[in-house]
Design a protein around this motif. Structure first.
Motif: not given
Ligand code: AMP
Ligand code: ZN
Length: 488
Positions: A66-88
């Protein structure tokens, strides 16, 4: 008979007999959380549903990876240039990887509290940048992607001429195109459905890596294609996630895998339905989020009463994973009652006086439990069967039914297997329960005294009770429905 398991395949839109590609091995990939904030109850529902699927497949003696990933590379918020992790990270004044660590730890803690087993492999996106770049390169080489100014796009329109792009959802491609924003002069991509495999980083972007196309970061969809292929191979048995992931994330994953190696990754696609609050999907963007720990402590104003993890897991299991699950205080209270009734009956079992013959056939009861789970993991029907068993136990306890010593043992085994091992209901510490129930009675007395004091306008006493309770970590809140209390 036991392992004639049928499951609903989103890809074919029907129930199919489950046959692993390489029995007894089963490969299962489930999209994990994006670790930029606490998982909410909706996320928990999805992961708990797959935990039951994992548990049941193991129970059927499959060797499950059973493989369940962790998404820890920042992805962009919709319609924004900023990624969710950096924003936080900026908000909490932390490094992006501190955010990742903080919310990965809290995710694991929630999974543990709700008795979800750890997956066999939990790969992270940032740990597999190379694999994502290699896959992107191969897709480019195969002619299904193009690069513009450091960003690599998947050519959906070209792909859709050769393959069924919307195979997973069966949506009409024309309609999809008509509902997607038209490109304007600003866009780099060629087609409006094209999506990025690799994205050029703006100078201020924090999470970025070197690549053949310059400094950038991977798209979200490529992460799951790269990691599922690495750990489960180009073709594997089950791919899962919440239903909201099917139209874009999973649709694009299939396209990427086919563009990479000509093969669709998973035979069976399983999707859980949404958890809703008063009929609305629970989601961060709608602002109707209830956190699992708040539900235990009763500190969320939307559900102002605490419930144990066992009751909450039981509540989720009462609904089949492909139906929506609406959470309300009434429904939780009903689940709590039902749970207590079941557990109470199970606890009676060892003390029932055995007879020389039985009024029931345990094998038949057991078959009904298997039938429920073999019908697309129907935990709702399984719980209905467990209630039938509970009625039998109460009757046997009252002397209206007879059970042999052998059957009592078999029933104990059945309950332990289905209720605790397969549904994964956490075993509660009886002693803790007793202490909590005593605390509840003491609080009732104290709140009555406080109410009396208020009625007599003795505010010194009523305030002093509130303050002293607060000092020992008990918060009281006056609401139109009465006074509530919760642990801090
Ligand atoms: P996310 O971290 O938003 O990518 O979500 C993690 C998982 O939770 C995904 O499989 C989502 O489909 C699922 N999910 C998100 N919201 C809900 C919800 N309200 N009910 C059930 N599952 C959800
Ligand atoms: Zn995914």
């Amino acid at each position: 008979m036991q392992n004639e398991l049928y499951l609903y395949n989103t890809l074919t839109r029907k129930k199919e007999l489950f046959k692993p590609l390489h029995p007894p091995f089963v490969g299962m990939y489930v999209c994990g959380p994006t670790v930029y904030n606490e998982v909410h109850l909706g996320n928990l529902r999805t992961f708990t549903s797959f935990d039951v699927i994992f548990r049941y497949l193991k129970h059927l003696d499959y060797k499950v990876r059973y493989v369940r990933n962790i998404t820890d590379a920042g992805h962009l918020e919709d319609d924004s240039d900023e990624d969710k992790i950096s924003k936080r990270a900026a908000l909490e004044r932390l490094e992006p990887m501190e955010i990742v660590q903080k919310y990965t730890v809290s995710f694991h803690e929630i999974m543990r509290i709700f008795n979800n087993l750890p997956p066999s492999i939990e790969p992270t996106a940032t740990g597999h940048i190379l694999e994502q770049q290699e896959m992107t390169m191969q897709i480019l080489k195969n002619g299904w992607a193009y690069e513009v100014n450091g960003t690599v796009y998947f050519d959906v329109e070209k792909y859709a001429k050769h393959y069924d792009y919307t195979a997973l959802t069966g949506r009409n491609l024309e309609e999809l195109l008509n509902n997607t924003r038209e490109l304007d002069g600003q866009d780099e991509k060629r087609g409006r459905l094209d999506f990025a495999l690799w994205i050029k980083a703006k100078p201020q972007h924090l999470m970025k890596w070197n690549s053949p196309w310059g400094k950038g970061f991977p798209g979200w969809h490529i992460e799951c294609s790269a990691m599922s292929t690495k750990y489960l191979g180009e073709e594997f048995d089950i791919h899962g996630g919440g239903m909201d992931l099917a139209p874009t994330h999973h649709t694009n994953e299939i396209a990427q895998n086919i563009a990479y190696c000509g093969k669709s990754p998973a035979r069976f696609w399983l999707h859980t339905n949404m958890l809703t609050l008063n009929g609305k999907k629970m989601s961060k963007s709608l602002g109707n989020v209830v956190l699992p720990l708040e539900l235990i402590s009763g500190t969320n104003p939307l559900i102002p009463k605490g419930f144990s993890p066992a009751v909450l897991r039981f509540f989720m299991m009462q609904t089949h994973y492909r139906s929506t699950l609406d959470i309300t205080l009434d429904a939780l209270n009903a689940a709590e009652k039902g749970y207590q009734r079941l557990v109470e009956s199970f606890q009676l079992l060892p003390n029932i006086k055995p007879s020389s013959h039985s009024s029931i056939n345990v094998k038949e009861l057991e078959k009904k439990c298997y039938d429920a789970m073999n019908d697309d993991f129907n935990t709702a029907v399984l719980i209905a069967e467990l209630f039938e068993i509970s009625k039998i136990i109460y009757k046997a306890n009252d002397g209206q039914f007879q059970l042999t010593a052998e059957d009592i043992k078999e029933l104990q085994k059945l309950v332990s297997t289905f209720f605790y091992d397969i549904l994964g209901i956490p075993k509660e510490d009886n002693n803790n329960d007793k202490v909590f129930s005593k605390l509840q009675s003491v609080m009732d007395i104290l709140l009555e005294i406080r109410l009396e004091a208020k009625k007599n306008k003795n505010y010194t006493l009523s305030d002093s009770i509130r303050q002293k309770l607060e000092a020992v970590g008990i918060i009281i809140k006056d609401t139109p429905e009465g006074t509530r209390w919760s642990l801090k």
